[in-house]
Design a protein around this motif. Structure first.
Motif, mmCIF file in Angstrom:
data_model
loop_
_atom_site.group_PDB
_atom_site.id
_atom_site.type_symbol
_atom_site.label_atom_id
_atom_site.label_comp_id
_atom_site.label_asym_id
_atom_site.label_seq_id
_atom_site.Cartn_x
_atom_site.Cartn_y
_atom_site.Cartn_z
ATOM 1 N N VAL A 1 2.882 5.670 -9.071
ATOM 2 C CA VAL A 1 2.738 4.972 -7.781
ATOM 3 C C VAL A 1 4.040 5.051 -6.984
ATOM 4 O O VAL A 1 4.028 5.215 -5.766
ATOM 5 N N ASP A 2 5.164 4.959 -7.714
ATOM 6 C CA ASP A 2 6.480 4.984 -7.050
ATOM 7 C C ASP A 2 6.739 6.303 -6.331
ATOM 8 O O ASP A 2 7.518 6.368 -5.376
ATOM 9 N N ALA A 3 6.084 7.362 -6.832
ATOM 10 C CA ALA A 3 6.304 8.677 -6.226
ATOM 11 C C ALA A 3 5.560 8.825 -4.886
ATOM 12 O O ALA A 3 5.809 9.760 -4.132
ATOM 13 N N LEU A 4 4.643 7.887 -4.599
ATOM 14 C CA LEU A 4 3.887 7.971 -3.334
ATOM 15 C C LEU A 4 4.689 7.394 -2.175
ATOM 16 O O LEU A 4 5.678 6.688 -2.380
ATOM 17 N N MET A 5 4.289 7.695 -0.961
ATOM 18 C CA MET A 5 5.032 7.252 0.227
ATOM 19 C C MET A 5 4.708 5.800 0.553
ATOM 20 O O MET A 5 3.569 5.353 0.354
ATOM 21 N N ASP A 6 5.681 5.105 1.109
ATOM 22 C CA ASP A 6 5.385 3.787 1.669
ATOM 23 C C ASP A 6 4.888 3.982 3.109
ATOM 24 O O ASP A 6 4.821 5.116 3.605
ATOM 25 N N ALA A 7 4.497 2.888 3.757
ATOM 26 C CA ALA A 7 3.858 2.983 5.079
ATOM 27 C C ALA A 7 4.746 3.700 6.096
ATOM 28 O O ALA A 7 4.263 4.542 6.868
ATOM 29 N N MET B 1 0.836 -1.200 0.000
ATOM 30 C CA MET B 1 0.000 0.000 0.000
ATOM 31 C C MET B 1 0.879 1.262 0.000
ATOM 32 O O MET B 1 1.888 1.308 0.666
ATOM 33 N N ARG B 2 0.449 2.240 -0.783
ATOM 34 C CA ARG B 2 1.176 3.522 -0.865
ATOM 35 C C ARG B 2 0.259 4.666 -0.421
ATOM 36 O O ARG B 2 -0.964 4.532 -0.490
ATOM 37 N N PHE B 3 0.865 5.766 -0.049
ATOM 38 C CA PHE B 3 0.089 6.857 0.563
ATOM 39 C C PHE B 3 0.445 8.219 -0.036
ATOM 40 O O PHE B 3 1.598 8.467 -0.379
ATOM 41 N N SER B 4 -0.568 9.091 -0.118
ATOM 42 C CA SER B 4 -0.327 10.442 -0.642
ATOM 43 C C SER B 4 -0.273 11.444 0.513
ATOM 44 O O SER B 4 -0.747 11.172 1.618
ATOM 45 N N LYS B 5 0.268 12.630 0.220
ATOM 46 C CA LYS B 5 0.314 13.692 1.229
ATOM 47 C C LYS B 5 -1.085 14.189 1.592
ATOM 48 O O LYS B 5 -1.293 14.803 2.632
ATOM 49 N N ASP B 6 -2.056 13.946 0.692
ATOM 50 C CA ASP B 6 -3.439 14.349 0.972
ATOM 51 C C ASP B 6 -4.214 13.251 1.695
ATOM 52 O O ASP B 6 -5.435 13.329 1.791
ATOM 53 N N HIS B 7 -3.502 12.238 2.169
ATOM 54 C CA HIS B 7 -4.096 11.184 2.992
ATOM 55 C C HIS B 7 -5.007 10.224 2.238
ATOM 56 O O HIS B 7 -6.019 9.774 2.772
ATOM 57 N N GLU B 8 -4.638 9.951 0.982
ATOM 58 C CA GLU B 8 -5.276 8.851 0.276
ATOM 59 C C GLU B 8 -4.313 7.661 0.273
ATOM 60 O O GLU B 8 -3.107 7.837 0.306
ATOM 61 N N TRP B 9 -4.894 6.457 0.197
ATOM 62 C CA TRP B 9 -4.065 5.258 0.027
ATOM 63 C C TRP B 9 -4.351 4.616 -1.330
ATOM 64 O O TRP B 9 -5.426 4.826 -1.906
ATOM 65 N N VAL B 10 -3.370 3.871 -1.801
ATOM 66 C CA VAL B 10 -3.441 3.236 -3.117
ATOM 67 C C VAL B 10 -2.908 1.810 -2.981
ATOM 68 O O VAL B 10 -1.867 1.590 -2.361
ATOM 69 N N LYS B 11 -3.660 0.869 -3.521
ATOM 70 C CA LYS B 11 -3.184 -0.520 -3.523
ATOM 71 C C LYS B 11 -3.316 -1.021 -4.955
ATOM 72 O O LYS B 11 -4.413 -0.993 -5.521
ATOM 73 N N VAL B 12 -2.186 -1.418 -5.562
ATOM 74 C CA VAL B 12 -2.190 -1.758 -6.990
ATOM 75 C C VAL B 12 -2.186 -3.266 -7.180
ATOM 76 O O VAL B 12 -1.400 -3.989 -6.569
ATOM 77 N N GLU B 13 -3.126 -3.712 -8.031
ATOM 78 C CA GLU B 13 -3.161 -5.130 -8.412
ATOM 79 C C GLU B 13 -3.460 -5.191 -9.901
ATOM 80 O O GLU B 13 -4.510 -4.694 -10.341
ATOM 81 N N GLY B 14 -2.554 -5.766 -10.672
ATOM 82 C CA GLY B 14 -2.757 -5.960 -12.108
ATOM 83 C C GLY B 14 -3.060 -4.680 -12.869
ATOM 84 O O GLY B 14 -3.982 -4.645 -13.682
ATOM 85 N N GLY B 15 -2.342 -3.595 -12.537
ATOM 86 C CA GLY B 15 -2.516 -2.334 -13.265
ATOM 87 C C GLY B 15 -3.717 -1.521 -12.846
ATOM 88 O O GLY B 15 -3.991 -0.465 -13.424
ATOM 89 N N VAL B 16 -4.451 -2.018 -11.817
ATOM 90 C CA VAL B 16 -5.603 -1.268 -11.310
ATOM 91 C C VAL B 16 -5.344 -0.896 -9.845
ATOM 92 O O VAL B 16 -4.978 -1.759 -9.039
ATOM 93 N N ALA B 17 -5.538 0.392 -9.552
ATOM 94 C CA ALA B 17 -5.299 0.868 -8.184
ATOM 95 C C ALA B 17 -6.634 1.011 -7.450
ATOM 96 O O ALA B 17 -7.553 1.656 -7.955
ATOM 97 N N THR B 18 -6.717 0.379 -6.281
ATOM 98 C CA THR B 18 -7.840 0.655 -5.387
ATOM 99 C C THR B 18 -7.431 1.850 -4.532
ATOM 100 O O THR B 18 -6.300 1.911 -4.041
ATOM 101 N N TYR C 1 -8.622 13.708 -3.373
ATOM 102 C CA TYR C 1 -7.900 13.883 -4.624
ATOM 103 C C TYR C 1 -7.467 12.533 -5.181
ATOM 104 O O TYR C 1 -7.165 11.617 -4.426
ATOM 105 N N ALA C 2 -7.418 12.435 -6.493
ATOM 106 C CA ALA C 2 -6.893 11.221 -7.114
ATOM 107 C C ALA C 2 -5.393 11.190 -6.866
ATOM 108 O O ALA C 2 -4.684 12.113 -7.268
ATOM 109 N N PRO C 3 -4.886 10.153 -6.196
ATOM 110 C CA PRO C 3 -3.443 10.113 -5.932
ATOM 111 C C PRO C 3 -2.650 9.740 -7.186
ATOM 112 O O PRO C 3 -1.441 9.966 -7.241
ATOM 113 N N ILE C 4 -3.331 9.163 -8.164
ATOM 114 C CA ILE C 4 -2.680 8.746 -9.413
ATOM 115 C C ILE C 4 -3.643 9.024 -10.582
ATOM 116 O O ILE C 4 -4.834 9.193 -10.359
#
Lengths: 122, 368
Positions: free
Chosen positions: A105-111, A1-18, A63-66
């Motif tokens: 996605v790589d530009a987002l923060m890790d946990a 899971m990755r995180f944005s400065k605006d407090h969204e999280w992103v989890k990528v599976e098969g090219g699709v981010a939840t 905000y959309a993190p990606i």
């Protein structure tokens, strides 16, 4: 899971981010009473407003993190917006976005980095 | 947002912090917006049990002298010369255009009027009183705190801590001892519930708050739930729902213009108020019930079913006791009838709503 400065999280599976908002964000918001989600098929850009989350007190932008195309939204939030409080980083997800540029996605923060980031906000 | 360094504090500031409150700047004060319980539960607890609110930021004023009521009437449309001893009446400070400068509660204390005004306006209100009122004393009570105990269990708590207070009726005042502390209490509030507003010496405020919070029915409640409670109760917030650009008649507060004052006049804007009572007004404050789940907040445009804008939401949000969004605002009078279908334009999207009867929850006042 990755995180944005605006407090969204992103989890990528098969090219699709939840995408959702973080536990920290739901705690700051308080009781969530309404979530406005984008239309499926909408193209969003990283950093642009993609959804709105409303607490008793106020409405806040999400905000959309990606960048990419919205392929699915969490219909369960329509009847049970409190899922965002109960399980922000699981059942309280907002939308799925087909990634336009996986490198974003790589530009987002890790946990660990996100934890340090929110500690710095106090 | 104000610089936190310049914010004023109430005598309960340390207590709020020790209770884990989230503090925000409000009307120049550092105030609790919510406690760890959260706005939703604080709201529901107040309707089910009892909540304690710090409203010490509000202004407490004494108008002294034998002509106090008569002089006060030159600023407001309420009948204060006819107000019985120990009774409280809601009124409005009006300007010459019948615009509402503030709303207030004033009580006949025999040798003076005891007036409580909004925090945001208190300096201007006191200045206006000092400028306009002749032959009376205007005493601003700096050293008093104000607490509100609200909710159906308030009477049980008061019966225990202040025996004999239970026969006070809605909108009456009495000097009491609560847990041995001298207070001046009015049976009134801003939630639609039974309860008391309690004026107490600043030095005793924390002891009083602690004594009330020691009762199992009582929880501390912040400004967030105070706002959702008053909105469900259909009560106006000055600066949102009423202000210098609205008149008592537009605001549907004609009941606050006493019969004798309509006939005799002698308050600012009297001619305008009378004309509006006779001819009607172009817009009215109404309740607005969104028919889906999206809250319609202040400044949301209101449209008729053809999409033409007919007004604006002035207060809106989620009503925890209603279990859905609630709002109030102004609409063109031809759309003001209860039940009229309208639309709110939330972030550009028209959403269905109806003009609704206020209040959204039935009041629970102790009328004796």
């Amino acid at each position: 899971m990755r995180f944005s400065k605006d407090h969204e999280w992103v989890k990528v599976e098969g090219g699709v981010a939840t995408v959702g908002i973080t536990s920290y964000a739901q705690e700051q918001l308080g009781d969530v009473v309404f979530v406005e989600l984008p239309a499926v098929g909408k193209k969003v850009k990283a950093g642009e407003e993609a959804a709105v989350v409303e607490s008793v007190k106020a409405a806040s932008e999400v905000y959309a993190p990606i960048s990419g195309e919205v392929t699915e939204v969490n219909a369960a939030l329509g009847d049970t917006p409190a899922l965002v409080n109960e399980d922000a980083e699981g059942k309280g997800w907002f939308m799925k976005i087909k990634l336009a540029d996986p490198k974003e996605v790589d530009a987002l923060m890790d946990a660990a980095a996100y934890k340090t980031y929110i500690e710095g906000l106090h | 947002m104000a610089d936190p360094g310049t914010l004023k504090v109430t005598p309960l500031n340390a207590l709020h912090r020790s209770l884990g409150a989230k503090m925000v700047p409000f009307a120049g004060y550092d105030m609790p917006v919510q406690y760890p319980m959260g706005i939703m539960n604080e709201h529901l607890h107040t309707r089910a049990q009892a909540g304690l609110f710090d409203v010490s930021h509000m202004g407490q004023v004494r108008i002294t002298g034998k002509d106090a009521a008569k002089q006060f009437e030159t600023l407001v449309p309420g009948d204060y010369q006819g107000l019985a001893l120990g009774r409280t009446k809601y009124s409005l400070l009006l300007d010459d255009n019948a615009g509402i400068l503030d709303d207030l509660m004033a009580t006949n204390r025999g040798d003076h009027l005891f007036v409580v005004v909004n925090a945001s306006n208190k300096d201007a209100d006191v200045a206006r009183m000092r400028e306009r009122l002749k032959g009376v004393g205007i005493e601003y009570l700096e050293d008093r705190a104000l607490l509100a105990l609200q909710g159906p269990a308030a009477k049980k708590v008061m019966a225990k801590l202040s025996p004999g207070s239970g026969d006070m009726v809605f909108l009456s005042i009495r000097e009491l001892k609560i847990a041995g502390i001298d207070v001046l209490a009015t049976r009134s509030g801003y939630t639609g519930e039974d309860g008391w507003e309690i004026s107490v010496a600043a030095k005793d405020a924390e002891a009083l708050a602690k004594a009330l919070l020691a009762e199992p029915e009582v929880k501390p409640i912040g400004l967030g739930a105070r706002d959702s409670l008053r909105l469900e109760a259909g009560l106006c917030l000055h600066g949102n729902d009423i202000g210098p650009d609205t008149t008592p008649i537009e605001a549907d507060l004609a009941w606050a213009v006493s019969k004798r004052r309509r006939e005799e006049g002698g308050f600012p804007g009297h001619a305008i108020v009378m004309k509006q009572l006779k001819d009607g007004v172009a817009r009215k404050r109404v309740g607005i019930k969104p028919e889906d789940k999206a809250p319609a907040r202040g400044h949301t445009p209101v449209a008729d079913m053809s999409g033409a804008v007919i007004g604006e939401i002035t207060s809106g949000g989620f009503g925890p006791s209603v279990g859905g969004p609630v709002a109030m605002g102004y609409v063109a009078t031809r759309h003001a009838q209860v039940g009229t279908p309208i639309q709110t334009i939330v972030r550009g999207t028209p959403r269905p709503a109806k003009v609704a009867k206020l209040p959204f929850v039935q009041p629970n006042y102790h009328r004796g």
